[in-house]
Structures are given as C-alpha cells and as structure tokens.
Design a protein around this motif. Sequence first.
Motif, PDB file in Angstrom:
ATOM      1  N   VAL A   1      -2.531   1.893   2.979  1.00 30.83           N
ATOM      2  CA  VAL A   1      -1.281   2.732   3.151  1.00 30.83           C
ATOM      3  C   VAL A   1      -1.370   4.022   2.106  1.00 30.83           C
ATOM      4  CG1 VAL A   1       1.241   2.800   2.845  1.00 30.83           C
ATOM      5  CG2 VAL A   1       0.251   0.939   3.625  1.00 30.83           C
ATOM      6  N   ARG A   2      -1.864   5.042   2.743  1.00 27.10           N
ATOM      7  CA  ARG A   2      -2.121   6.294   1.714  1.00 27.10           C
ATOM      8  C   ARG A   2      -0.919   7.230   1.776  1.00 27.10           C
ATOM      9  NH1 ARG A   2      -7.899   6.882   0.819  1.00 27.10           N
ATOM     10  NH2 ARG A   2      -8.957   4.991   1.795  1.00 27.10           N
ATOM     11  N   GLY A   3      -0.775   7.784   0.677  1.00 23.92           N
ATOM     12  CA  GLY A   3       0.113   8.881   0.447  1.00 23.92           C
ATOM     13  C   GLY A   3      -0.166  10.122   0.533  1.00 23.92           C
ATOM     14  N   ALA A   4       0.452  11.088  -0.402  1.00 22.54           N
ATOM     15  CA  ALA A   4      -0.103  12.383  -0.710  1.00 22.54           C
ATOM     16  C   ALA A   4      -1.336  12.431  -0.826  1.00 22.54           C
ATOM     17  CB  ALA A   4       1.000  12.849  -1.728  1.00 22.54           C
ATOM     18  N   GLY A   5      -2.129  13.451  -0.005  1.00 22.81           N
ATOM     19  CA  GLY A   5      -3.345  13.880  -0.499  1.00 22.81           C
ATOM     20  C   GLY A   5      -4.292  12.730  -0.055  1.00 22.81           C
TER      21      GLY A   5
ATOM     22  N   GLN B   1      -1.130   6.118  -4.180  1.00 22.91           N
ATOM     23  CA  GLN B   1      -0.333   6.654  -5.027  1.00 22.91           C
ATOM     24  C   GLN B   1       0.473   5.952  -5.946  1.00 22.91           C
ATOM     25  OE1 GLN B   1      -0.496   9.828  -5.909  1.00 22.91           O
ATOM     26  NE2 GLN B   1      -1.403  10.938  -4.052  1.00 22.91           N
ATOM     27  N   LEU B   2       0.310   6.191  -7.311  1.00 19.85           N
ATOM     28  CA  LEU B   2       1.034   5.071  -8.226  1.00 19.85           C
ATOM     29  C   LEU B   2       2.522   5.141  -7.735  1.00 19.85           C
ATOM     30  CD1 LEU B   2       1.637   3.471 -10.519  1.00 19.85           C
ATOM     31  CD2 LEU B   2       1.408   5.692 -12.055  1.00 19.85           C
ATOM     32  N   THR B   3       2.993   6.505  -7.335  1.00 19.55           N
ATOM     33  CA  THR B   3       4.649   6.506  -6.983  1.00 19.55           C
ATOM     34  C   THR B   3       4.909   5.610  -6.012  1.00 19.55           C
ATOM     35  OG1 THR B   3       4.352   8.933  -7.631  1.00 19.55           O
ATOM     36  CG2 THR B   3       6.298   8.280  -6.293  1.00 19.55           C
ATOM     37  N   ASP B   4       4.059   5.502  -5.020  1.00 20.00           N
ATOM     38  CA  ASP B   4       4.378   4.595  -3.728  1.00 20.00           C
ATOM     39  C   ASP B   4       4.330   3.263  -4.282  1.00 20.00           C
ATOM     40  OD1 ASP B   4       4.369   7.249  -2.172  1.00 20.00           O
ATOM     41  OD2 ASP B   4       2.449   6.715  -1.478  1.00 20.00           O
ATOM     42  N   GLY B   5       3.584   2.795  -5.185  1.00 18.37           N
ATOM     43  CA  GLY B   5       3.503   1.503  -5.652  1.00 18.37           C
ATOM     44  C   GLY B   5       5.026   1.143  -6.459  1.00 18.37           C
ATOM     45  N   LEU B   6       5.443   2.164  -7.105  1.00 13.86           N
ATOM     46  CA  LEU B   6       6.607   1.946  -7.976  1.00 13.86           C
ATOM     47  C   LEU B   6       7.741   1.934  -7.032  1.00 13.86           C
ATOM     48  CD1 LEU B   6       5.855   4.668 -10.875  1.00 13.86           C
ATOM     49  CD2 LEU B   6       5.911   1.954 -11.122  1.00 13.86           C
TER      50      LEU B   6
ATOM     51  N   GLY C   1       4.190  -7.128 -11.137  1.00  8.81           N
ATOM     52  CA  GLY C   1       4.670  -6.555  -9.987  1.00  8.81           C
ATOM     53  C   GLY C   1       4.041  -5.429  -9.586  1.00  8.81           C
ATOM     54  N   LEU C   2       3.723  -4.355 -10.424  1.00  5.36           N
ATOM     55  CA  LEU C   2       3.112  -3.307 -10.043  1.00  5.36           C
ATOM     56  C   LEU C   2       1.788  -3.482  -9.291  1.00  5.36           C
ATOM     57  CD1 LEU C   2       3.025  -0.307  -9.881  1.00  5.36           C
ATOM     58  CD2 LEU C   2       2.237  -0.388 -12.268  1.00  5.36           C
ATOM     59  N   PHE C   3       0.855  -4.565 -10.078  1.00  4.63           N
ATOM     60  CA  PHE C   3      -0.412  -4.659  -9.584  1.00  4.63           C
ATOM     61  C   PHE C   3      -0.290  -5.118  -8.053  1.00  4.63           C
ATOM     62  CE2 PHE C   3      -1.673  -5.037 -13.896  1.00  4.63           C
ATOM     63  CZ  PHE C   3      -2.416  -3.691 -13.916  1.00  4.63           C
ATOM     64  N   ASP C   4       0.819  -6.203  -7.704  1.00  2.00           N
ATOM     65  CA  ASP C   4       0.944  -6.787  -6.639  1.00  2.00           C
ATOM     66  C   ASP C   4       1.388  -5.488  -5.378  1.00  2.00           C
ATOM     67  OD1 ASP C   4       0.477  -9.217  -7.384  1.00  2.00           O
ATOM     68  OD2 ASP C   4       2.644  -9.854  -7.348  1.00  2.00           O
ATOM     69  N   ALA C   5       2.153  -4.535  -5.723  1.00  8.30           N
ATOM     70  CA  ALA C   5       2.640  -3.558  -5.077  1.00  8.30           C
ATOM     71  C   ALA C   5       1.280  -2.679  -4.754  1.00  8.30           C
ATOM     72  CB  ALA C   5       3.826  -2.906  -5.688  1.00  8.30           C
ATOM     73  N   LEU C   6       0.629  -2.124  -5.496  1.00 12.26           N
ATOM     74  CA  LEU C   6      -0.568  -1.417  -5.423  1.00 12.26           C
ATOM     75  C   LEU C   6      -1.477  -2.213  -4.690  1.00 12.26           C
ATOM     76  CD1 LEU C   6      -0.923   0.208  -9.076  1.00 12.26           C
ATOM     77  CD2 LEU C   6       0.019   1.297  -7.252  1.00 12.26           C
ATOM     78  N   GLY C   7      -1.655  -3.548  -4.869  1.00 15.54           N
ATOM     79  CA  GLY C   7      -2.628  -4.119  -4.141  1.00 15.54           C
ATOM     80  C   GLY C   7      -2.008  -4.218  -2.630  1.00 15.54           C
ATOM     81  N   ALA C   8      -1.006  -4.290  -2.475  1.00 13.14           N
ATOM     82  CA  ALA C   8      -0.679  -4.187  -0.815  1.00 13.14           C
ATOM     83  C   ALA C   8      -0.758  -3.160  -0.273  1.00 13.14           C
ATOM     84  CB  ALA C   8       1.053  -4.460  -0.784  1.00 13.14           C
ATOM     85  N   LEU C   9      -0.695  -2.024  -0.975  1.00 11.69           N
ATOM     86  CA  LEU C   9      -0.950  -0.550  -0.476  1.00 11.69           C
ATOM     87  C   LEU C   9      -2.418  -0.485  -0.157  1.00 11.69           C
ATOM     88  CD1 LEU C   9       1.005   1.795  -2.796  1.00 11.69           C
ATOM     89  CD2 LEU C   9       1.683   0.987  -0.598  1.00 11.69           C
ATOM     90  N   ILE C  10      -3.261  -0.789  -1.069  1.00 10.75           N
ATOM     91  CA  ILE C  10      -4.742  -0.752  -0.621  1.00 10.75           C
ATOM     92  C   ILE C  10      -5.280  -1.717   0.250  1.00 10.75           C
ATOM     93  CG2 ILE C  10      -6.970  -1.181  -1.865  1.00 10.75           C
ATOM     94  CD1 ILE C  10      -5.607  -0.123  -4.537  1.00 10.75           C
ATOM     95  N   GLU C  11      -4.902  -2.758   0.399  1.00  8.80           N
ATOM     96  CA  GLU C  11      -4.906  -4.007   1.357  1.00  8.80           C
ATOM     97  C   GLU C  11      -4.817  -3.454   2.839  1.00  8.80           C
ATOM     98  OE1 GLU C  11      -3.606  -7.732  -0.239  1.00  8.80           O
ATOM     99  OE2 GLU C  11      -4.681  -7.456  -2.090  1.00  8.80           O
ATOM    100  N   ASN C  12      -3.797  -2.968   2.868  1.00  7.41           N
ATOM    101  CA  ASN C  12      -3.042  -2.499   4.105  1.00  7.41           C
ATOM    102  C   ASN C  12      -3.338  -0.886   4.498  1.00  7.41           C
ATOM    103  OD1 ASN C  12      -1.421  -4.748   4.959  1.00  7.41           O
ATOM    104  ND2 ASN C  12      -0.617  -4.619   3.035  1.00  7.41           N
TER     105      ASN C  12
ATOM    106  N   HIS D   1      -4.590   3.625  -7.256  1.00  8.10           N
ATOM    107  CA  HIS D   1      -6.052   3.012  -7.096  1.00  8.10           C
ATOM    108  C   HIS D   1      -6.621   2.941  -8.359  1.00  8.10           C
ATOM    109  CE1 HIS D   1     -10.465   2.691  -6.136  1.00  8.10           C
ATOM    110  NE2 HIS D   1     -10.177   2.062  -5.361  1.00  8.10           N
ATOM    111  N   CYS D   2      -6.514   3.887  -9.155  1.00  6.60           N
ATOM    112  CA  CYS D   2      -7.297   3.741 -10.403  1.00  6.60           C
ATOM    113  C   CYS D   2      -6.322   2.915 -11.417  1.00  6.60           C
ATOM    114  CB  CYS D   2      -6.707   5.372 -11.106  1.00  6.60           C
ATOM    115  SG  CYS D   2      -7.417   5.447 -12.668  1.00  6.60           S
TER     116      CYS D   2
END
Length: 334
Positions: A192-196, A200-205, A179-190, A87-88
């Motif tokens: 999709v939260r990860g650890a903690g 997570q940046l790891t999930d976007g990658l 491509g990274l911003f698209d991937a992170l945006g998809a996590l946030i819009e949907n 998110h950061c």
Amino acid sequence: MKAVIPAAGRGTRLFPQTHTKPKPMVRVAGKPILGHILDGVVDSPIDEVVVVVGVMRDHVVEYVTAEYSDDLDVAFAEQETTEGLGHCIYQTREYVGDESMCILLGDMLFETDLGAFLDAHDALGDVDGSIGVKRVDEPSNYGIVTMDGDRIAGLVEKPADPPSNLAISGVYVVEDSAGLFDALGALIENDVRGAGDEYQLTDGLQRMLDAGATFGTFEVRDWYDCGRPETLLEANRVLLESAGSTDGGVADSSVLIPPVDVGEGALIEHSVVGPYVSIDDGARIEDSRVKDSIVGRGSQLRDVNLAGTLVGSGSEVTGTPSRLNVGDSSEIHL
C-alpha cells in the motif's frame, strides 16, 4: 525513549551537493545537518539513538561514531532500498521494539530545543503519540493534520486539495511504537503505497488512528527544511546568528563581518567575508567578497563576488560570479 533519525535519503533537491554525500551530511553553520540534530539529542533527556543509513552510509557512520559515540548510545539501522519514510522507520523495529521513540527527520532543524518538545508531549496526557505542527502557506507540499478538538482526526501526505493548513513539521513522539511498526508492516506487506509511490509514515500513523489510537499535537514555531538550497541558507543564517562567530583559520589583511564561522586551517586573504558565511576546514578565499554562503572543506575561491551560494568540498571557483550552487570537486573559471 529512543531517538530515531532517518538519514538514508539521497536528497535530490540538493543536487549537486548530494552527489558525493548523503543529505544529512551537507554542512550548515560549521557542521553537518545531522550534527546539529544530534547536538539537540545530547542536550535532551534522550541518550539512545537509532540512525537509519542507506545511500553512502559510510559518511554517516564514520561521522556519528567519531563525534557522538562518547555522549550517546548509537545504533545504525539500514534501509537498503529507498522506498519512503514509512519504510525507513520500519527498519528500526528490531532496535526500538516496544520502547517509546522520538522521530527526528534528518533534514529538519528547529530553533526550539528537543527537551521543550518532549515537555509539550508530556503535557498532552494519555496519548499514543504526538506530532509537531505549524500552519503554512502552501500545505500541499507537506503532510497535513486535521483536528477534532485537541486530538488529531486525520492525516494525509501532500494532498492536492489540503483539508487544512496545519503541516507536520518533522518531529514525532510515539508511545505505542509496536502499534506503529504493525501499521507500517501492514502497508509494506500489502504494498500500500502513498504519495510519491512510497510507503509513507503519515499513512502508517493514519492506520493507527483508524484502529483507535489517540494522537495530539504541539506547536513548532520555527523549523527549517534543509532539503532545499534556499532553506539551507536560511538555516545557516539563523544558526550563525544564534551561535555567533568562530574563527579557527587565518584572516590576513581581510575583513570578517559577523556572524561568520571559519573552520580549522582555513585561510582568508585580501577579502571581505560575511555576514552569514560558513567556511569549512582548509578552505581558501583570496581577493573576494563572500556573503550569505556556505563554502565546503578544502575549496578555493579567488577573485569572486558571491552571495546566496553553496560551494561543495574540494571545489575551485575563480572569476566574477554572483550566485552559484557548486558541487564537490568542481572547477569553475568565469
């Protein structure tokens, strides 16, 4: 290429030091953690930086503007809510666009210079990005990489059952920023939260890998997670050993055992200080023995024997303690 430095975190593992300042502004070896990171950027081919601010943002903005705006083109992105590293990084999309970027975590310090990491990335050839890695003893505490030959096959953040011991060490080079911003945006819009329970940046990658992106790795031999008191003191030792001693204060009838960093206007009387002590501006140490410690700005120590200690700014410690972690503006008599 732009450097992106997340400096928005609260730093709960460093309480009480981070009650009154953000984690990247905790001092080590004569300057804030963030200052050491930015020094590395100044000495590298990168001259544009995006710093992500959040908690107590004014501390970061004022420091970076005053100390680095002459050497770097600095922009500040804001993370209004602390919802994870992914998110950061997503908050920098308007500043980075489709330019390549080097992500440097705001609580990690490295002995290797940034230019060497960039050279190692370039040597990988045609990749969408690369990640600095190191083998660790407790991989469940880190983001973990699995490999397929010389390319990354998978990424997972703080797994309970780690698939390898190859840990992400806090420096990333991303060529396909869009491509990274698209991937992170998809996590946030949907959502999709990860650890903690964070984005997570790891999930976007990993999402980029799933879409066909190629990532390589480069070795990081020595790195220090300054988000914990014990590793902060370890980084202090290493940096002081490398830089040697500096003395901007006055040591009256005292012994300084190098390496020691003494800030401007500090006063040391009838004391033995060192080795591996960082003393901030205006601090005062009297009738004391201090080693392997960090003493904050304007703090006062009297009649103490300290080792392995963090003393926050504007604090007063008197008595005979041997190991403490004292936050800013505290007063302790023992």
